[in-house]
Every structure is written in structure tokens, then in C-alpha cells.
Design an enzyme around this catalytic site. Structure first.
Site, PDB file in Angstrom:
ATOM      1  N   MET A 202      55.040  24.958  37.670  1.00 28.46           N
ATOM      2  CA  MET A 202      56.261  25.408  38.327  1.00 28.46           C
ATOM      3  C   MET A 202      56.641  24.496  39.490  1.00 28.46           C
ATOM      4  O   MET A 202      57.822  24.192  39.695  1.00 28.46           O
ATOM      5  CB  MET A 202      56.120  26.850  38.820  1.00 28.46           C
TER       6      MET A 202
ATOM      7  N   PHE B 286      27.245  37.156  65.429  1.00 28.59           N
ATOM      8  CA  PHE B 286      27.129  36.533  64.115  1.00 28.59           C
ATOM      9  C   PHE B 286      27.926  37.328  63.076  1.00 28.59           C
ATOM     10  O   PHE B 286      27.773  38.535  62.955  1.00 28.59           O
ATOM     11  CB  PHE B 286      25.652  36.456  63.692  1.00 28.59           C
ATOM     12  N   GLN B 287      28.775  36.633  62.351  1.00 30.41           N
ATOM     13  CA  GLN B 287      29.637  37.201  61.304  1.00 30.41           C
ATOM     14  C   GLN B 287      30.522  38.338  61.844  1.00 30.41           C
ATOM     15  O   GLN B 287      30.743  39.340  61.174  1.00 30.41           O
ATOM     16  CB  GLN B 287      28.809  37.680  60.103  1.00 30.41           C
TER      17      GLN B 287
ATOM     18  N   GLU C 257      34.572  37.801  47.150  1.00 28.61           N
ATOM     19  CA  GLU C 257      35.274  38.978  47.677  1.00 28.61           C
ATOM     20  C   GLU C 257      36.755  39.005  47.284  1.00 28.61           C
ATOM     21  O   GLU C 257      37.333  40.073  47.071  1.00 28.61           O
ATOM     22  CB  GLU C 257      35.153  39.048  49.201  1.00 28.61           C
TER      23      GLU C 257
ATOM     24  N   LYS D 176      28.046  48.560  61.639  1.00 30.71           N
ATOM     25  CA  LYS D 176      26.814  48.839  60.901  1.00 30.71           C
ATOM     26  C   LYS D 176      26.054  50.042  61.452  1.00 30.71           C
ATOM     27  O   LYS D 176      25.498  50.840  60.685  1.00 30.71           O
ATOM     28  CB  LYS D 176      25.900  47.597  60.916  1.00 30.71           C
TER      29      LYS D 176
END
Length: 555
Positions: free
Chosen positions: A468, A113-114, A51, A163
């Protein structure tokens, strides 16, 4: 007509001119992905490896085009994986809409969940965010999100959609996208007259431009303005390409790794005109000694930036393109032969330089890419030495040809961003300049580039250290190289790239550079070029953090 929430979402995206979404599916967005299956002829979906890659790709798409980039992720970890990309876009004022799924409305707030509170998490790094709790509000929220992302100072907006909203039926009716207002309500005649008075009265005016010039599509107006008032021009990192690098008035980048001429000029000028720039700490160094001989005129679209880091003498707030149009129409042509002559002499006396020998130098590689592409490629970078060498030695002649994480300094940004830029501009050659440390972070997106045959060319400046950070350890920490040596974990990047299905080359000698770059451009496939460079090569000049710009480390 009656459509599902998922279909309403896609219809609204089509309204807004969206042709590409970068994303990754999951349970909470299955209804959206099911609708995408039906809309595949109208909206292209690019499945990234992660993602975060989707968010950087949407960012790169936006920076290369000026359009709103769009990314899509599921709830929970899918949504949180977008956070770094959203923050990157926020810091650099990039118009982006991030769409996340969430658990159904009855499950919100129950540690389902999630489930995460992604609107709460992203509140400090978005211009605005929404959670849709009513199907009848979905269309208006999507339209508002796109307007907010583009209006004023652009930035990312997040839409979180439970959802069950994507499954419910609602009424959809087409609406023409709202035009972004660029009126100059706060720009009165007295304020303009005061600005012109400052400019006309200056003997040594100097322009410092930022990314706002590119965002406002104001490069032509800026060129006219600089030439009318005969003011030399320097650029922040994000402003590169906003003023062509081959113009005699251009002095190069300003600040920590700016040119000696730019840093000297800002210290000597009597009027500093900042255009679309925010006076970042990497530009101004020690605040009390920054442009302390000058009056300061600040032109910016965001009133919150006025007097935030530097106290100004006068300011003009509004769309930069429109402000410059007004100034250009009212100001007379001016001549400043002594000032421009002095700048020319400084440029000739203090050019950017490096020790040229037979070894493979990163600066030479960047110069060759610039020469071969004639400044016409889109160049993305990672963060660190690779980024600064690119900013110093590539000749940026056009806006939207430099894509880099400035404000947040996101390692791993460049590969995803290069894919987004290439998808947006398929006729352009796109290079991603990377260090080996940055490449390790998101090299999994090579799988995406290969799967969709996105012909980005990744040039790895491989010094087998975190360059760096190691440079800072060398200069400021007595050479105590803590956790910056990667030699013990050497990866064969050529074999890795070939395992993904990309074309790969290895360069160890100076004489191999030009031929390899030309072959990489000609192959029209994803390419990785591993360039073995010395671990002690530094980015110079350098101003120590918090020091005056005159305190340059030159060797």
C-alpha cells in the site's frame, strides 16, 4: 472469605464470565500466575510469544464474540508491549480489559526495576484506567472495569496492580455482574418525530453504517429499517457484515476504496442516515463536498461523535438497537422505485472489477475463499492492500465475521486477532489475510498457534514489497520507491512456517488456489499459504486523500 489479591482478581474474572486470558508472565505478576495454576480448570491461559500478540488476541476474541477480551502482562516492558493493542482496541471501540502488574507500592515512583507509569501512558487510549493501591478496593475496581468496557461505546480499560496487592489478604464476596444499561433517556418523542419527518420527506435516502451496528447487535433491526424505508446501504470498513452483502439494497464499502456506486450515491442522496459510524476521514474525503446535497441524520451511542467531523441536520443518541426498534415501530413502509432503480443500474454498470488473466491475482484468491466458505468463516486481516482487497472481494454476510484494525491501522494485528477469534469460536473456520510486510511483524505468534493447535489459516499475499505504501509512492510520489522494496530480504515463508511446526503451502498459479484452500481447511492445524502475486497490483478504485469521493482513480 479471605483470599489473596491474586485470588480475588481471578474470582472476579470468573464472576464476569471470563473463560480465557491471553498473556505473558513476569516478576510483577507471579502471584497472579501462581493463582492461575490453581484456577486452570476455570480459566484457560494462552501463553503468547509476545505481549502485543496477547493484546491482539484478546481484541480478536472480543470482536468475534462481543464479550470482553482479557490480556495480562507484567510491569515495565511487558505493560508497554500491550500499548499498541490497547490503542487498536480503543480506536475501534472494542471491549477489552488489560491487566498489568507493577512494582510494590513502596517502590512506585522511584524508577524501580521494570517500573513504568502505565496508567499515565495509556490514559489517552483507554476509556478508563485504574491503579489498585488498596486490597479492599480490588474487587470493586475489577467489576467497574468490566462495566466501563461494555457500557455505552465500548472500549479498553486497564487495571494496574502492584505486586504486593496481589499477595495481601482481603475479603472476597461474590457479586452478580451489573447489567449494562441500554435505556434511551435522551430519546424524546419530538426528536423521534423529527427524524421520521426527515426520512418520510426524503426522495433519495441513503444509509451509511459503521461498526456500531455490529457492536449493538443491531443487524436485524437495521435490515428491517432499510427495507421499510427502501434506502440503499453502504458500509464503512468496520461496518462490514452489519448488513448482508448479498442484499439488493447493499452497495458495498464507501470512501477511499469504496465502490463507485456507494460514492456516487452518497454524493447524490438528499438524506444521509449515518448509523453507528463516526465519519472517518477515510470515508468522507473532502469535507466540504461530502454529501453536500443531503440533510444528515446521525444515530450513535456516543454523543461526542455528533457534529465532530460532519455537521448534522438532526441526531438521535442512544443504543443503536433500541433506537432502530423505536423507529421501526413508528415509521410506515415506504416505496422509492426511481431511487432504488437508479442504484441497481449503477451497481450493474460499475461493479468492482480487476484485470482477469492467467496470472495469480489477489482479488481472485479472496473471491475463492469467499466462495468456498460461503461467507461463513471469520476473516481477520492485517493492514494495507491485503485488508482492502478482502473488504472489497469477500462477501460478508454475517456480523462478527470481519476482524480488522480500522482506526489505528495496525500492521501485525491479524495473526494474534485470528488466534483470539479461533479460541473464542472453535467451530468456525478462521482465515488471516496478510501481506508479507505485515506477516514479518508478528510471525512469532505462529509458535503460539502451533503449541495450542489453533487451526488458523494464514494467507500471505506476497508481492515482496510494502504494497500500500508503494502504491501511494507510485501514484502520488512519482514512482520514487523509498524503503518499500523487500525483494532483497526475501524470506522463504513456507520453510519458516514449517520450522514453527505449521503446515505450509506455496501458490504461484491461479489453478492451484481452490485445491490448496480446501486442503488448508481440511487439515485442522495452523496453516500458512504463501501466494506469489505481482508487486504492481493495486487496490482500486481509490480516492486521493482529501479529494471529493467523486474523484475516483479507476486504473
Amino acid at each position: 472469605m479471605q483470599l489473596t489479591g491474586a485470588e480475588i482478581l481471578l474470582e472476579c474474572l470468573i464472576e464476569q464470565g471470563v473463560d480465557t486470558i491471553f498473556g505473558y508472565p513476569g516478576g510483577a505478576v507471579l502471584n497472579i500466575y501462581d493463582a492461575l495454576y490453581k484456577y486452570e480448570q476455570m480459566i484457560r491461559h494462552v501463553l503468547t510469544a509476545h505481549e502485543q500478540g496477547a493484546s491482539h488476541a484478546a481484541d480478536g476474541y472480543a470482536r468475534a464474540t462481543g464479550k470482553v477480551g482479557v490480556c495480562l502482562a507484567t510491569s515495565g516492558p511487558g505493560a508497554t508491549n500491550l500499548v499498541t493493542g490497547i490503542a487498536t482496541a480503543y480506536m475501534d471501540s472494542v471491549p477489552m480489559v488489560a491487566i498489568t502488574g507493577n512494582v510494590a507500592l513502596p517502590l512506585l515512583g522511584k524508577d524501580s526495576f521494570q517500573e513504568v507509569d502505565i496508567t499515565g501512558i495509556t490514559m489517552p487510549i483507554t476509556k478508563h484506567n485504574f491503579i489498585v493501591k488498596n486490597i479492599n478496593e480490588l474487587a470493586s475496581i475489577v467489576r467497574k472495569a468490566f462495566y466501563i468496557a461494555q457500557e455505552g461505546r465500548p472500549g479498553p480499560v486497564l487495571i494496574d496492580i502492584p505486586k504486593d496487592i496481589t499477595a495481601q489478604l482481603g475479603e472476597y464476596k461474590y457479586e452478580k455482574p451489573r447489567v449494562v444499561d441500554k435505556s434511551l433517556n435522551e430519546l424524546d418523542e419530538v426528536s423521534v418525530a423529527n427524524a421520521i419527518g426527515l426520512i418520510s420527506g426524503a426522495k433519495k435516502p441513503y444509509l451509511y453504517i459503521g461498526g456500531g451496528v455490529i457492536t449493538a447487535e443491531a443487524t436485524e433491526e437495521l435490515k428491517t429499517f432499510a427495507e421499510k424505508i427502501q434506502a440503499p446501504v453502504s458500509s464503512s470498513l468496520m461496518g462490514l457484515g452489519g448488513f448482508t452483502s448479498d442484499h439488493p439494497l447493499f452497495t458495498g464499502m464507501i470512501g477511499m476504496h469504496g465502490t463507485r456506486t456507494s460514492n456516487a450515491a452518497v454524493s447524490e442522496c438528499d438524506l444521509l442516515i449515518a448509523v453507528g459510524a463516526r465519519f472517518s476521514d477515510r470515508v468522507i474525503g473532502k469535507v466540504s463536498e461530502f454529501a453536500n446535497s443531503a440533510q444528515i441524520l446521525h444515530i450513535d451511542v456516543d454523543p461526542a461523535e455528533i457534529n465532530k467531523n460532519i455537521v448534522t441536520t438532526h441526531h438521535l443518541v442512544g443504543d443503536i438497537k433500541e433506537v432502530l426498534k423505536v423507529l421501526n415501530s413508528k415509521i410506515n413502509n415506504q416505496e422509492r422505485p426511481e431511487w432504488t432503480k437508479k442504484i441497481k443500474e449503477w451497481k450493474e454498470k460499475y461493479p468492482l472489477s480487476y484485470c482477469e488473466d492467467d496470472s495469480l491475482k489477489p482479488q481472485y484468491i479472496i473471491e475463492k475463499i469467499s466462495e468456498i466458505t460461503n461467507g461463513d468463516a471469520i476473516i481477520t486481516t492485517e493492514v494495507g492492500q491485503n485488508q482492502m482487497w478482502t473488504a472489497q472481494y469477500y462477501q460478508f454476510k454475517k456480523p462478527r465475521t470481519f476482524v480488522s484494525s480500522g482506526g489505528l491501522g495496525t500492521m501485525g494485528f491479524g495473526l494474534g486477532a485470528s488466534m483470539g477469534a479461533q479460541v473464542a469460536c472453535p467451530d468456525k473456520t478462521v482465515f488471516n489475510i496478510s501481506g508479507d510486510g505485515c506477516f514479518r511483524m508478528n510471525c512469532n505468534e505462529l509458535a503460539t498457534a502451533v503449541e495450542y493447535n489453533i487451526p488458523v489459516i494464514i494467507v500471505i499475499l506476497n508481492n515482496h514489497v510494502l504494497g500500500m505504501v508503494r502504491q501511494w509512492q507510485n501514484i502520488f510520489y512519482g514512482g520514487r520507491f523509498s524503503a518499500t522494496n523487500l525483494e532483497g530480504r526475501t524470506t522463504d515463508f513456507v520453510k519458516l512456517a514449517e520450522a514453527y511446526g505449521a503446515v505450509a503451502y506455496n501458490i504461484t498459479k491461479k489453478e492451484e488456489v481452490e485445491d490448496t484452500i480446501r486442503r488448508a481447511i481440511a487439515v485442522k492445524k495452523p496453516v500458512v499459504i504463501n501466494c506469489e502475486i505481482d508487486k504492481d497490483e493495486k487496490v482500486l478504485p481509490m480516492v486521493p486523500p482529501g479529494a471529493p469521493l467523486s474523484h475516483l482513480i479507476l486504473e
